[in-house]
Design a protein around this motif. Structure first.
Motif, PDB file in Angstrom:
ATOM      1  N   ALA A   1      -7.055  -0.201   7.679  1.00 30.34           N
ATOM      2  CA  ALA A   1      -8.405  -0.434   7.140  1.00 30.34           C
ATOM      3  C   ALA A   1      -8.601  -1.793   6.459  1.00 30.34           C
ATOM      4  O   ALA A   1      -9.621  -2.445   6.702  1.00 30.34           O
TER       5      ALA A   1
ATOM      6  N   VAL B   1       1.369  10.070   9.368  1.00 27.09           N
ATOM      7  CA  VAL B   1       1.449   9.699   7.959  1.00 27.09           C
ATOM      8  C   VAL B   1       2.711   8.868   7.749  1.00 27.09           C
ATOM      9  O   VAL B   1       3.807   9.260   8.160  1.00 27.09           O
TER      10      VAL B   1
ATOM     11  N   THR C   1      -2.507  13.537  12.879  1.00 30.42           N
ATOM     12  CA  THR C   1      -2.456  12.405  11.943  1.00 30.42           C
ATOM     13  C   THR C   1      -1.023  11.940  11.742  1.00 30.42           C
ATOM     14  O   THR C   1      -0.130  12.743  11.482  1.00 30.42           O
TER      15      THR C   1
ATOM     16  N   GLY D   1      -4.631   4.894   9.918  1.00 34.06           N
ATOM     17  CA  GLY D   1      -5.991   4.383   9.715  1.00 34.06           C
ATOM     18  C   GLY D   1      -6.153   3.742   8.344  1.00 34.06           C
ATOM     19  O   GLY D   1      -6.790   2.693   8.216  1.00 34.06           O
ATOM     20  N   ASP D   2      -5.574   4.378   7.321  1.00 32.46           N
ATOM     21  CA  ASP D   2      -5.646   3.812   5.966  1.00 32.46           C
ATOM     22  C   ASP D   2      -4.896   2.489   5.887  1.00 32.46           C
ATOM     23  O   ASP D   2      -5.334   1.567   5.192  1.00 32.46           O
ATOM     24  N   LEU D   3      -3.772   2.400   6.586  1.00 30.68           N
ATOM     25  CA  LEU D   3      -3.001   1.154   6.574  1.00 30.68           C
ATOM     26  C   LEU D   3      -3.722   0.038   7.317  1.00 30.68           C
ATOM     27  O   LEU D   3      -3.634  -1.127   6.938  1.00 30.68           O
TER      28      LEU D   3
ATOM     29  N   GLY E   1       0.817  -1.212   0.000  1.00 32.63           N
ATOM     30  CA  GLY E   1       0.000   0.000   0.000  1.00 32.63           C
ATOM     31  C   GLY E   1       0.848   1.258   0.000  1.00 32.63           C
ATOM     32  O   GLY E   1       0.554   2.220  -0.721  1.00 32.63           O
TER      33      GLY E   1
ATOM     34  N   ARG F   1       0.426   6.946   3.391  1.00 39.32           N
ATOM     35  CA  ARG F   1      -0.869   6.599   3.970  1.00 39.32           C
ATOM     36  C   ARG F   1      -0.837   6.931   5.457  1.00 39.32           C
ATOM     37  O   ARG F   1       0.207   6.835   6.100  1.00 39.32           O
ATOM     38  N   ASN F   2      -2.011   7.258   6.003  1.00 41.52           N
ATOM     39  CA  ASN F   2      -2.049   7.421   7.455  1.00 41.52           C
ATOM     40  C   ASN F   2      -2.288   6.058   8.094  1.00 41.52           C
ATOM     41  O   ASN F   2      -2.617   5.087   7.398  1.00 41.52           O
TER      42      ASN F   2
END
Length: 128
Positions: A39, A71, A69, A35-37, A26, A32-33
């Motif tokens: 998810a 990142v 955040t 949370g994105d990682l 990813g 990516r933050n």
């Protein structure tokens, strides 16, 4: 030399987990933050953060804080040491397989040149 070994161990340890490898995949697409990682996985942010810390320890991930955040971005350079280590063994195995091939070719050639024994000739005549 020991420092190199410790660094290489950290890289291979980080890459040994499928979740961390997926996170790196990813990150290869862009920062990516946390949370994105996290998810795509059934895990808490705390669990994702632990995975990210392993990746950071190996030098594969850089984390920056933008407000509240976190990142993350990929730094693939440490993987180069692992690739070089494996390349050394690739040469070893290529040499071993080349030697095996030479032995098998020599055996095939010897078998093709070998004259029939009396027993083999009798078997062929009895089948005719």
């Amino acid at each position: 030399m020991v420092e190199d070994s410790v660094h290489l161990d950290a890289v291979f340890h980080a890459l040994s987990d499928p979740t961390r490898r997926a996170m790196l995949t990813g990150l290869a697409k862009g920062p990516r933050n946390v949370g994105d990682l996290a998810a795509p996985f059934d895990m808490s942010l705390a669990a994702a953060s632990k995975h990210i810390k392993v990746l950071e320890k190996a030098g594969l991930v850089r984390r920056s804080v933008q407000g509240r955040t976190h990142v993350c971005s990929l730094d693939a350079m440490p993987m180069h040491a692992g690739v070089e280590w494996m390349r050394h063994y690739e040469k070893f195995w290529s040499q071993q397989l080349d030697a095996l091939e030479a032995i098998l070719v020599a055996e095939d050639q010897a078998a093709a040149k070998k004259p029939e024994t009396g027993t083999e000739a009798k078997k062929k005549r009895s089948k005719s």
